[in-house]
Design an enzyme around this catalytic site. Structure first.
Site, PDB file in Angstrom:
ATOM      1  N   SER A  22       0.866  -1.180   0.000  1.00  0.00           N
ATOM      2  CA  SER A  22       0.000   0.000   0.000  1.00  0.00           C
ATOM      3  C   SER A  22       0.902   1.230   0.000  1.00  0.00           C
ATOM      4  O   SER A  22       1.809   1.325  -0.833  1.00  0.00           O
ATOM      5  CB  SER A  22      -0.952  -0.041   1.195  1.00  0.00           C
ATOM      6  OG  SER A  22      -1.872   1.024   1.132  1.00  0.00           O
ATOM      7  N   HIS A  49      -2.615  -0.946  -3.438  1.00  0.00           N
ATOM      8  CA  HIS A  49      -3.796  -0.108  -3.214  1.00  0.00           C
ATOM      9  C   HIS A  49      -3.722   1.158  -4.058  1.00  0.00           C
ATOM     10  O   HIS A  49      -2.735   1.891  -4.006  1.00  0.00           O
ATOM     11  CB  HIS A  49      -3.907   0.278  -1.741  1.00  0.00           C
ATOM     12  CG  HIS A  49      -4.238  -0.874  -0.847  1.00  0.00           C
ATOM     13  ND1 HIS A  49      -4.070  -0.828   0.507  1.00  0.00           N
ATOM     14  CD2 HIS A  49      -4.737  -2.105  -1.126  1.00  0.00           C
ATOM     15  CE1 HIS A  49      -4.453  -1.985   1.032  1.00  0.00           C
ATOM     16  NE2 HIS A  49      -4.856  -2.770   0.064  1.00  0.00           N
ATOM     17  N   ASP A 142      -4.736  -4.874   5.777  1.00  0.00           N
ATOM     18  CA  ASP A 142      -4.938  -5.721   4.593  1.00  0.00           C
ATOM     19  C   ASP A 142      -3.680  -6.539   4.335  1.00  0.00           C
ATOM     20  O   ASP A 142      -2.566  -6.027   4.372  1.00  0.00           O
ATOM     21  CB  ASP A 142      -5.265  -4.845   3.380  1.00  0.00           C
ATOM     22  CG  ASP A 142      -5.783  -5.648   2.201  1.00  0.00           C
ATOM     23  OD1 ASP A 142      -6.201  -6.800   2.401  1.00  0.00           O
ATOM     24  OD2 ASP A 142      -5.781  -5.101   1.078  1.00  0.00           O
TER      25      ASP A 142
END
Length: 200
Positions: A22, A49, A142
């Protein structure tokens, strides 16, 4: 291979690598993936992401820097060895049992679509112990559940050292949920990936 690589890769046959990242992930990936040779014999699938309201140029940007072919994953596309795939924005990316990609627009997971967990969990079910999962820098949890699923299926799990990460939240969440096989800096992750070629 050095002693660390020997210990991590001994007796393993790896067919695929999945990577999640991310915030700070593009920089980390640009330090890892360009070192892989064109003859790297595994598929590498990446969930990074991204805002889902714009097109992604990741495949184009990374293709300019990698020897391996780079593609944006698409629905029903079969995975090919020696290729790097990026998840498209706005869709969850999964790997089916027949080793093809599947896209869906189910609800975001950890506020993200694509979600790292969904890719990793599906890849673990498809590849089992022949999968390597790598989780890099990021600002959510995540990927923690996905890495735990990979470990439960016998795959190799590697997490970026939180002290080396631009944002440590994601690596720390994975480490706390289930201890990975290795916690490594970005340069060490790149060296380990290069050493994976010797498991073929």
């Amino acid at each position: 291979m050095n002693a660390v690589h020997d210990a991590l890769l001994a007796g393993r046959k790896i067919d695929a690598v999945v990577i999640g990242a991310s915030a700070g992930g593009i920089d980390a990936l640009l330090r890892i993936l360009p070192a892989l040779p064109r003859s790297f014999g595994f598929s590498v699938t990446v969930v990074l992401h991204l805002p889902d309201d714009r097109d992604s140029r990741l495949a184009e940007v990374f293709q300019q820097r990698l020897a391996m072919p780079v593609r944006q994953a698409d629905d029903k596309m079969p995975l090919e060895a020696g290729t790097v795939y990026f998840a498209p924005p706005g869709y969850h990316l999964s790997i089916e049992r027949d080793l093809s990609f599947s896209l869906s627009q189910e609800d975001p997971v950890h506020f993200s679509r694509p979600a790292i967990d969904l890719l990793m969990e599906s890849a673990a079910d498809a590849y089992g112990k022949r999968l390597a999962g790598i989780l890099l820098t990021g600002a959510s949890a995540d990927g923690a559940a996905g890495m735990a699923r990979i470990a439960a299926c016998g795959g190799l799990t590697v997490v970026q050292d939180p002290l080396d990460a631009e944002i440590a939240t994601m690596p720390l969440a994975a480490i706390r949920l289930r201890a990975p096989d290795a916690v490594l800096s970005v340069p060490a992750i790149g060296a380990l990936m290069a050493a994976m070629k010797e498991t073929q």
